[in-house]
Enzyme design. Sequence first.
Site, PDB file in Angstrom:
ATOM      1  N   PRO A 194     -15.957 -15.947   0.123  1.00 30.51           N
ATOM      2  CG  PRO A 194     -18.181 -16.183   0.711  1.00 30.51           C
ATOM      3  CD  PRO A 194     -16.827 -16.792   0.930  1.00 30.51           C
ATOM      4  CD  GLU A 195     -12.010 -11.790  -3.160  1.00 27.66           C
ATOM      5  OE1 GLU A 195     -11.803 -10.592  -3.424  1.00 27.66           O
ATOM      6  OE2 GLU A 195     -11.427 -12.721  -3.742  1.00 27.66           O
TER       7      GLU A 195
END
Length: 298
Positions: A2-3
């Site tokens: 996840p960014e």
Amino acid sequence: MPELPEVETVRRGLQPAMEGARIIRVEQRRPDLRFPFPADFVGRLTGQTIVALGRRAKYLLADLSSGDVLIMHLGMSGSFRVETPETALLPGAFHMERNKSAAHDHVVFHLAGPGTPDGTSVIYNDPRRFGFMALSPRAELHLHPFFAGLGPEPTGNSLDAATLAAACWNRKTSLKAALLDQRIVAGLGNIYVSEALWRAGLSPKRNASCLATKAGAPSVRAERLVVAIRETIADAIAAGGSSLRDYVHADGSLGYFQHSFSVYDREGTPCRHEGCTGTVRRIVQSGRSSFFCPTCQH
């Protein structure tokens, strides 16, 4: 992994349940994740009120009434879900669906508070156990190894063309590698670097030093790239936020917003820039896939 936009979306999804709530009980179901849990992890959390739930780069930060900060990182496969006696919610807008198997529920926070229904729990699930949790005094957080040296956030005014140019001046690395360096911009990852470079019309293969003049001043490319980074991250956060507000399945689980990527994971498809006749290509840089249009990204 996840960014920043996904982590921010998770934060916004957890905030109503966690912020202002008291941690009445913690279940720590294993001694470690990616790293061992802090000493007396359960004891230091039990009875504390979560004063605020924030984010720095890809880290979630829960400020506690004790003055400590609970640091949480999702790693490759980590996710949180909020459970009440009536509902089960999985906050977040992920490109790949998160795991819901209870066999991988490693930490459970049991909460109570004025805005938190009785019986509410927040559960951390992580099949691959690449995530982690840590504790740090708030006054020393900036010195913590996870945060010391982090660059500016792409969502704030601290990221501008001059800052970006100064960080990339005379660097021999590629633009793609430079933007993935958390010391230059905090929170950017593979997906949104590809998307931002496409918006700015810059090739990921271009040398990072192109963002500065010989004297170190910001170039026109730096100006374009900063705007593209800000817009890309803002659009992604807004999209994730809208999925949290607008679409809930009958069982209470959140609808997943599948981001409309312009180049990422679109190898062999037409470029989406108006008037461009190019085709999206994939190359490998430092072991990571880069997606770009060789026709309009120079």
